[in-house]
Design an enzyme around this catalytic site. Structure first.
Site, PDB file in Angstrom:
ATOM      1  N   SER A  23       0.744  -1.196  -0.146  1.00 24.93           N
ATOM      2  CA  SER A  23       0.131   0.105   0.024  1.00 24.93           C
ATOM      3  C   SER A  23       0.895   1.407   0.052  1.00 24.93           C
ATOM      4  O   SER A  23       0.563   2.187  -0.754  1.00 24.93           O
ATOM      5  CB  SER A  23      -0.733  -0.008   1.137  1.00 24.93           C
ATOM      6  OG  SER A  23      -1.722  -1.015   1.101  1.00 24.93           O
ATOM      7  N   ARG A  98     -13.925  -5.834 -12.356  1.00 21.02           N
ATOM      8  CA  ARG A  98     -13.866  -5.218 -11.109  1.00 21.02           C
ATOM      9  C   ARG A  98     -14.443  -3.781 -11.391  1.00 21.02           C
ATOM     10  O   ARG A  98     -13.817  -3.151 -12.104  1.00 21.02           O
ATOM     11  CB  ARG A  98     -12.674  -5.407 -10.257  1.00 21.02           C
ATOM     12  CG  ARG A  98     -12.094  -6.630  -9.817  1.00 21.02           C
ATOM     13  CD  ARG A  98     -10.869  -6.749  -9.405  1.00 21.02           C
ATOM     14  NE  ARG A  98     -10.699  -5.982  -8.095  1.00 21.02           N
ATOM     15  CZ  ARG A  98      -9.797  -6.121  -7.263  1.00 21.02           C
ATOM     16  NH1 ARG A  98      -8.616  -6.442  -7.708  1.00 21.02           N
ATOM     17  NH2 ARG A  98      -9.684  -5.479  -6.189  1.00 21.02           N
ATOM     18  N   SER A 144     -14.440   2.484  -2.054  1.00 24.79           N
ATOM     19  CA  SER A 144     -13.399   1.788  -1.870  1.00 24.79           C
ATOM     20  C   SER A 144     -12.446   3.021  -1.450  1.00 24.79           C
ATOM     21  O   SER A 144     -12.352   3.842  -2.231  1.00 24.79           O
ATOM     22  CB  SER A 144     -12.823   1.044  -2.924  1.00 24.79           C
ATOM     23  OG  SER A 144     -11.331   0.822  -2.819  1.00 24.79           O
ATOM     24  N   SER A 145     -11.566   2.891  -0.344  1.00 28.50           N
ATOM     25  CA  SER A 145     -10.655   4.006  -0.060  1.00 28.50           C
ATOM     26  C   SER A 145      -9.519   4.029  -1.114  1.00 28.50           C
ATOM     27  O   SER A 145      -8.805   5.283  -1.371  1.00 28.50           O
ATOM     28  CB  SER A 145      -9.917   3.834   1.039  1.00 28.50           C
ATOM     29  OG  SER A 145      -9.070   2.578   1.003  1.00 28.50           O
ATOM     30  N   GLN A 146      -9.344   3.146  -2.127  1.00 29.14           N
ATOM     31  CA  GLN A 146      -8.400   3.409  -3.164  1.00 29.14           C
ATOM     32  C   GLN A 146      -8.796   4.346  -4.143  1.00 29.14           C
ATOM     33  O   GLN A 146      -8.055   4.989  -4.805  1.00 29.14           O
ATOM     34  CB  GLN A 146      -8.223   1.784  -3.896  1.00 29.14           C
ATOM     35  CG  GLN A 146      -7.350   1.075  -2.979  1.00 29.14           C
ATOM     36  CD  GLN A 146      -6.987  -0.475  -3.894  1.00 29.14           C
ATOM     37  OE1 GLN A 146      -7.274  -0.372  -4.824  1.00 29.14           O
ATOM     38  NE2 GLN A 146      -6.512  -1.391  -2.874  1.00 29.14           N
ATOM     39  N   ASP A 292      -9.041  -6.272   5.047  1.00 30.24           N
ATOM     40  CA  ASP A 292      -7.991  -7.260   4.428  1.00 30.24           C
ATOM     41  C   ASP A 292      -7.634  -8.403   5.164  1.00 30.24           C
ATOM     42  O   ASP A 292      -6.954  -9.315   4.863  1.00 30.24           O
ATOM     43  CB  ASP A 292      -6.706  -6.410   3.680  1.00 30.24           C
ATOM     44  CG  ASP A 292      -7.155  -5.714   2.157  1.00 30.24           C
ATOM     45  OD1 ASP A 292      -7.900  -6.171   1.797  1.00 30.24           O
ATOM     46  OD2 ASP A 292      -6.205  -4.909   1.726  1.00 30.24           O
ATOM     47  N   LYS A 390       1.624 -12.120  -5.591  1.00 38.54           N
ATOM     48  CA  LYS A 390       0.729 -10.830  -5.840  1.00 38.54           C
ATOM     49  C   LYS A 390       1.263 -10.087  -4.657  1.00 38.54           C
ATOM     50  O   LYS A 390       1.612  -8.567  -5.048  1.00 38.54           O
ATOM     51  CB  LYS A 390      -0.599 -10.918  -5.624  1.00 38.54           C
ATOM     52  CG  LYS A 390      -1.411  -9.808  -5.948  1.00 38.54           C
ATOM     53  CD  LYS A 390      -2.869 -10.007  -5.848  1.00 38.54           C
ATOM     54  CE  LYS A 390      -3.641  -8.597  -5.786  1.00 38.54           C
ATOM     55  NZ  LYS A 390      -3.240  -7.592  -6.774  1.00 38.54           N
TER      56      LYS A 390
END
Length: 409
Positions: A23, A98, A144-146, A292, A390
């Site tokens: 992150s 997605r 989503s914070s993304q 997560d 990943k």
């Protein structure tokens, strides 16, 4: 590659060095693309961070980020700001399922030129970089914070900065605060009051600015689970971590006290110790700020034969797989009783764990790693175990180094 984990016992005392946070790394990589005087140390060796770097350094018009969700969100925002550059941003078949419409609409509010080339609301995206001249943007607060971080990361490079209004109750606040903290460390002025975030324009720093990425707390979660499922007195030291972490998953230190695991913070590391067997019969958690780690916690509770109720899990349905459905399916193969909704999971206490069950991983790194600690209780198999690359390529070798026995099958 499938891996068979034999029933194992951890070494009483061990140490693992864990690579930098995915992150933090991806946030800093985007900032470095905007401000090349930034220098980054301890970058994550995960697929996601590697794919982010590859995309940023490639001259190809097509940027394929495979399964890297963070890279898809962050690069969508970045390339929208690159005046005169056109890119086709695409990914794996799962990535093309997605949703990204929320972020695209927010960028369009700022003046971005982005078109869908396949299905409306989903990648691939054709992005024509332009000068984003507007500053006001509004999003639902529970997204989503993304999406939010993607906008905040490009904000200082815009003519007028950004004023972002979040409508409703905000989730995943720690990830938003991580982004703002990194901006502040760079020298960018920000404000986060009530539901309004303001980022002011910022010129490129004249001198080099160095950042050292903290190790990944999500990766630490699997060692918390291993210690919780081990004998009293077992310790694992992990580096490099700090008590005042930017990562939301650092709440692990408090959560795992419920499972009998204590955390000691040292100068650049943490030591996890199984101090007692838990006396609790049910664990209840709200993970809206750290979804997560839900898979890890569910498996820990199952292995300790506890009931577990978790809420705040609404973002798990749009990850690498629908993680709630996947968790329910695989836990029930092991003998669990699980109920899920779109936002919660309830695991009923069970008295036994089925042996030699083969766990499907759904192209999801966290499914593989979350179930691995059950090897301290029963033999278990993990399908397509290479998926861990990943986020944590060294996972299986690190497990072997502390006593988990395994073989490829």
């Amino acid at each position: 590659m499938n891996i068979k984990l034999q029933k194992s016992r951890l070494q009483k005392k061990s140490r693992i060095d864990i690579t930098g946070s995915k992150s933090e790394s991806n946030r800093l990589l985007l900032l470095q693309a905007l401000y090349p005087t930034i220098r980054i140390h301890n970058i994550s060796n995960s697929d996601d961070a590697t794919l982010m770097q590859k995309a940023l350094h490639s001259d190809n018009e097509t940027k394929d980020i495979h399964h890297a969700g963070t890279a898809m969100r962050f690069l969508t925002a970045y390339y929208a700001t690159q005046k005169g550059q056109q890119v086709l941003l695409t990914g794996s078949s799962r990535m093309q399922e997605r949703p990204i419409q929320i972020l695209v609409e927010a960028l369009r509010q700022l003046g971005a030129s982005i078109q869908y080339t396949k299905n409306e609301g989903y990648p691939p995206l054709l992005i024509k970089g332009t000068q984003l001249s507007k500053k006001e943007v509004t999003l639902q607060a529970n997204v989503s914070s993304q999406y939010i971080s993607a906008l905040l990361l490009i904000a200082p490079s815009l003519q007028k900065g950004i004023t972002l209004t979040l409508e409703g109750k905000i989730t995943s606040i720690p990830y938003i605060e991580m982004t703002l903290s990194l901006l502040n460390e760079l020298g960018v002025k920000t404000s986060f009051k009530n539901n309004v975030i303001t980022v002011v324009p910022y010129n490129a720093p004249a001198e080099e600015k160095e950042f050292t990425v903290e190790s990944d707390w999500s990766s630490a979660s699997y060692f918390y689970s291993l210690v919780a499922l081990s004998e009293v007195g077992t310790t694992i030291t992990l580096s490099s971590y700090k008590k005042e972490s930017l990562q939301g998953d650092s709440c692990l230190a408090e959560i795992y006290t419920k499972f009998g695991v204590e955390t000691i913070f040292e100068e650049k590391s943490i030591t996890l110790t199984k101090t007692k067997e838990t006396t609790q019969e049910k664990i209840t958690l709200d993970l809206k700020n750290a979804p997560d780690i839900a898979q890890t916690i569910a498996v820990t509770a199952f292995g300790l034969q506890l009931s577990c109720e978790m809420i705040g899990l609404h973002t798990l349905k749009i990850k690498e797989t629908d993680r709630l459905v996947a968790l329910k399916t695989e836990l029930e193969k092991l003998g669990a009783s699980v109920e899920i909704t779109d936002v919660s999971l309830y695991l009923e206490k069970t008295n036994s764990i089925r042996k030699n069950i083969s766990i499907s991983t759904y192209k999801d790194h966290r499914m593989a790693m979350a179930f691995a600690p059950l090897a301290l209780r029963v033999p278990i198999q993990i399908e397509k175990a290479e998926v861990v690359s990943k986020s944590y390529p060294d996972f299986w070798s690190d497990l072997q180094s502390i006593g988990v026995q395994m073989e490829e099958i």
